[in-house]
Design an enzyme around this catalytic site. Structure first.
Site, short mmCIF file in Angstrom:
data_model
loop_
_atom_site.label_atom_id
_atom_site.label_comp_id
_atom_site.label_asym_id
_atom_site.label_seq_id
_atom_site.Cartn_x
_atom_site.Cartn_y
_atom_site.Cartn_z
CG HIS A 74 4.87 0.69 0.98
ND1 HIS A 74 5.93 1.55 0.71
CD2 HIS A 74 4.02 1.40 1.75
CE1 HIS A 74 5.70 2.72 1.28
NE2 HIS A 74 4.57 2.65 1.92
CB CYS A 96 5.34 -3.75 7.44
SG CYS A 96 4.38 -3.98 8.95
CG HIS A 124 -1.15 1.70 -1.20
ND1 HIS A 124 -0.26 0.86 -0.58
CD2 HIS A 124 -1.24 2.81 -0.41
CE1 HIS A 124 0.15 1.42 0.55
NE2 HIS A 124 -0.43 2.61 0.67
CD GLU A 126 -0.17 -3.18 2.55
OE1 GLU A 126 -0.92 -4.11 2.93
OE2 GLU A 126 -0.04 -2.10 3.16
CB THR A 164 -1.36 -3.66 6.48
OG1 THR A 164 -0.49 -2.71 5.84
CG2 THR A 164 -0.93 -5.07 6.14
CB CYS A 194 -2.57 -3.34 10.25
SG CYS A 194 -1.33 -2.19 10.88
CG ASN A 224 -1.47 5.56 7.74
OD1 ASN A 224 -1.37 6.36 8.68
ND2 ASN A 224 -0.43 5.28 6.96
CB SER A 266 4.60 6.99 7.25
OG SER A 266 3.56 7.69 6.60
#
Length: 323
Positions: A74, A96, A124, A126, A164, A194, A224, A266
């Site tokens: 992240h 990533c 989050h 990220e 993303t 993404c 996601n 994931s």
């Protein structure tokens, strides 16, 4: 019962790369290695790596001096990077590459003197990392209403970047609201969002047209995966997020002939197989796969790990597509 699998589903290239980094680091340097935050948002993946010798921590202060340290997929803030450098920790960055690309975009827009708006979910990992990478104050929005409430002059130079794990569909309305509100707005092309998020969401939309119920394999803290389930709900289907086959409730399937099955970026394929096995315990099951995009892009490992000794042959390779 007929089970139809979405394509693509499960691991994306960034997740495969991150997991591979932890495994290669354990093979090269030995246990333990310390990982700041979950390497990816999946309990099964984390527990498997923990059994191999990875130790997951919330803060760098929990990492002993001199211990091999890995940043999660992240990404992290510059503050965390500076703290690691000040302590002399040997760091391997598993961020990533698509997340790193967002960091670079944000810094470029900030360097142009633009006010930065980040489209994403508060809290989050990220998002926290991205806000800490841009180097200027960042306004976080997750809805059109929040765009309307931004304390920014309509004629100020503004730029947006996105988390993303949000797709073109997720961000379309917010971007339109930004375009309507600001006269000088910059942002990445939709083709730069993404690929993995977009591909998986598009596959689920296609899947929802031919099934009676949707199952999404993924963790509750996976952005996601939750969005994939929400798409099923939006399409009018009973839709459930399950960690694995043990989470299946037989009552869901009364009168259901066709089940759609997908997995978040994931979630490993073994968890999808565990769900299929659980469904087979309820009765006869046939399994097929819906036509979809074949993902083929690979993200390279950090140089220090590319030729690390490995106990597994062949290695799992990341497969993804920019389609």
């Amino acid at each position: 019962m007929e089970v139809i699998l979405a394509k693509p589903r499960g691991f994306c290239a960034g997740v495969v790369r991150a997991i591979d980094i932890v495994e290669r680091a354990l093979e090269r340097y030995g246990a333990p290695v310390y990982v700041r935050h979950e390497i990816v948002h999946n309990r099964h993946v984390v527990e498997k790596l923990r059994r191999k010798g990875a130790i997951f921590v919330d803060e760098l202060s929990e990492v002993p001096d001199g211990a091999r340290t890995i940043f999660s997929a992240h990404g992290v803030s510059r503050t965390v990077e500076r703290e690691a450098a000040a302590r002399g920790l040997p760091v391997i960055d598993a961020t990533c590459p698509l997340v790193t690309k967002v960091h670079i975009q944000g810094r470029r827009y900030a360097g142009q003197g633009r006010t930065i708006v980040l489209i994403g979910h508060e809290g989050h990992a990220e998002v926290e990392g991205t806000i800490g990478q841009v180097g200027v104050p960042v306004h976080l929005v997750s809805s059109e209403a929040e765009v309307a409430a931004l304390p920014i002059d309509a004629h100020a130079p503004v730029a947006y970047i996105t988390q993303t794990t949000l797709s073109v569909d997720d961000t379309r309305g917010i971007i339109a609201a930004l375009e309507a509100r600001f006269t000088d707005l910059a942002g990445p092309a939709t083709t730069e969002i993404c690929y993995a998020t977009q591909n998986r969401q598009s596959a689920v939309r296609d899947l929802c047209r031919v099934v009676d119920l949707l199952l999404v394999v993924g963790a509750e803290n996976s952005s996601n995966s939750n969005r994939l389930r929400e798409i099923g709900v939006d399409e009018g289907l009973p839709s459930y997020l399950v960690a694995d086959g043990d989470a299946i409730d037989p009552a869901w399937f009364a009168g259901v002939a066709t089940v759609g099955l997908t997995a978040g970026a994931s979630a490993p394929d073994e968890l999808v197989e565990s769900v299929i096995a659980a469904l087979r315990r309820l009765g006869p099951v046939t399994v097929s796969e819906l036509d979809g995009i074949e993902e083929k892009v690979e993200f390279s490992l950090p140089i220090e790990l590319r030729h690390a000794p490995t106990a597994e042959t062949p290695r799992v390779r990341a497969r993804a597509s920019a389609a």
